[in-house]
Design a protein around this motif. Structure first.
Motif: not given
Lengths: 236, 256
Positions: B81-84, B87-89
């Motif tokens: 969720p954090f990376f999403e 925008g890094l996911w």
């Protein structure tokens, strides 16, 4: 990140991870010893007068140092059992299904790789022993075995120690590759833990820290051994 | 020996060579640039910069590459969720991105030590001479330090390139089908490890042989003065004398 997952006992994975680290250490140490034995043999072959022996040792080190360890692991893992069964049937007439224990498979793979790297280290160390020392030993009447044991081996060990320390670090890290064929060392244990708790980061960072610890402690050990081995050597 | 299997599987494995090369070349290229920065930090007088570079190199050289790859590829999933959100996911769910990142960070640590050795081997006199001519800062680094350091570091860096070609095989553990990945797939399907091992092994040996040749060529190109009075390999092959026409006489000739 849930750190209670790493607790000791039935509820946590802490003890499993530490046992995994012990297994890593056990397989690394036995592969390393196997590697030094192979390395000493291959170094002797490389220094021999016989062209065939030199050539064989060259082929061994070139192949092992030029091909990924993972490929060697797959070769021994998928091929070792079949070879063992062929030998058991052909030589001993034993027809039951047998397989190489996974620890032995891993030890052979990593040992072969450690052997190739220590070959060069040991060969260099033998060449570093001054020829005059051997001549002097011969002049005082030492036989071949005595010269080898009293003059060559102690000095080769001292010259080879820093290089063999590097080989140990390589070996320790390479044992992580055996996890792909299922030996439950620290990496495999982390994968199992990550799979059943859905917290991969927690487990892989634990494995990361355990490797860091093992490498740091053993590195310090090797530095001490070097100081000890050089205690009688005059330095400017 | 199953010749039919060899005939069937070698085109598959050869077709996977580009994947292996892309992994190796991209991570070596980015890692080399990073390594220069880390080496400069390690040689700086700033204690903080030194400590950061030292810590980076120590940690990356003390842990297995496999753990580093898994930590980035699988470990990042825990914070999805954090990376999403940031925008890094999109990148971190891609095994190629993760493999190249891990390989890059890993080679940067090893290569920085090689480059540091090269920089430290630059003789003081060269630096003094350059300073006397008025060079400093970036100009001094670009014109004097870097070219000499690279020449010194090249043999060590050649070893690092070979280690990286071998290390790309670990990308197969996170679903990338490069040479080792394809080899494992065929071995697991046919249980004929020897045949596949011979082909895949020959591919890696060929790549590494080419690497050693290219590095040797680069060594000669970067230090031509050391090889001037030696005949070229072509001349040695054909038995002709050294082709020195149009060049200044070699040192050995001047001495006689």
């Amino acid at each position: 990140m849930d750190l209670t997952l790493l607790g000791w006992g039935d509820r946590g994975w802490g003890d499993e991870m530490v046992f995994g680290a012990m297994m890593t250490l056990a397989v690394a140490a036995s592969s390393y010893l196997l590697g030094i034995v192979i390395g000493a043999g291959a170094a002797a072959m490389k220094l021999s007068h016989w062209l065939v022996l030199r050539w064989l040792a060259d082929v061994y080190t070139t192949i092992i140092r030029g091909i990924p360890e993972l490929l060697v692991i797959y070769l021994v893992f998928f091929g070792g059992g079949a070879l063992l069964r062929t030998i058991a049937k052909g030589v001993f007439g034993y027809g039951e299904f047998i397989d190489l224990p996974i620890f032995i498979t891993g030890m052979i793979c990593i040992g072969l790789s450690a052997g190739a790297y220590s070959t060069e280290v040991i060969r260099g160390a033998v060449l570093a022993v001054p020829r005059g020392q051997i001549e002097a030993a011969r002049a005082v009447g030492m036989g071949k075995v005595l010269r080898f044991r009293r003059i060559l081996v102690p000095q080769v060990a001292r010259y080879a120690l820093p290089g063999l320390g590097n080989v140990w670090q390589l070996t320790l890290k390479e044992t992580s590759l055996i996890s792909v064929i299922g030996l439950v060392e620290v990496m495999r244990q982390a994968t199992v833990g990550a799979g059943s708790t859905k917290e991969p980061f927690t487990f892989y960072i634990t494995a990361f820290v355990l490797y860091l610890g093992l490498a740091s402690i053993s590195n310090r050990g090797f530095l001490r051994a070097e100081t000890w081995a050089n205690r009688g050597v005059r330095t400017s | 020996m199953d010749w039919e299997l060899i005939g069937e599987s070698w085109p598959v494995l050869v077709a996977a060579i580009p994947e292996t090369l892309v992994l190796a070349i991209s991570s070596l290229a980015i890692g080399f640039v990073l390594a220069i920065g880390i080496a400069v930090l390690r040689l700086s007088d700033n204690r903080l910069a030194w400590a950061a570079a030292y810590g980076y190199v120590y940690v990356f050289r003390s842990t297995p590459l496999l753990v580093q790859i898994f930590l980035i590829y699988y470990g990042s999933g825990q914070f999805r969720p954090f990376f999403e959100d940031i925008g890094l996911w999109y990148f971190l769910r891609d095994p190629w991105f993760c493999a190249i990142t891990a390989l890059t960070l890993n080679t940067a640590a090893y290569a920085s030590e090689i480059i540091r050795g090269g920089i430290q081997s630059v003789p003081w006199g060269q630096l003094e001479a350059a300073r006397a001519c008025g060079m400093s800062g970036l100009l001094l680094f670009r014109r004097i330090i870097f070219p000499i350091a690279i020449r010194q570091a090249l043999p060590g860096y050649g070893n690092e390139i070979i280690l990286m070609v071998k290390a790309t095989s670990l990308a197969s553990t996170i679903t990338i089908l490069e040479v080792t990945g394809e080899a494992k797939k065929i071995i697991a399907a046919t249980w004929s490890p020897v045949e596949v091992f011979i082909i895949a092994g020959a591919i890696y040996l060929a790549i590494n042989f080419a690497v050693t040749r290219i590095v040797q060529w680069a060594e000669v190109r970067l230090s031509p003065q050391l090889y001037r009075d030696r005949p070229s390999w072509f001349a040695r092959l054909t038995g002709a004398g050294a082709d020195t026409a149009g060049r200044s006489p070699a040192i050995s000739d001047q001495l006689h």
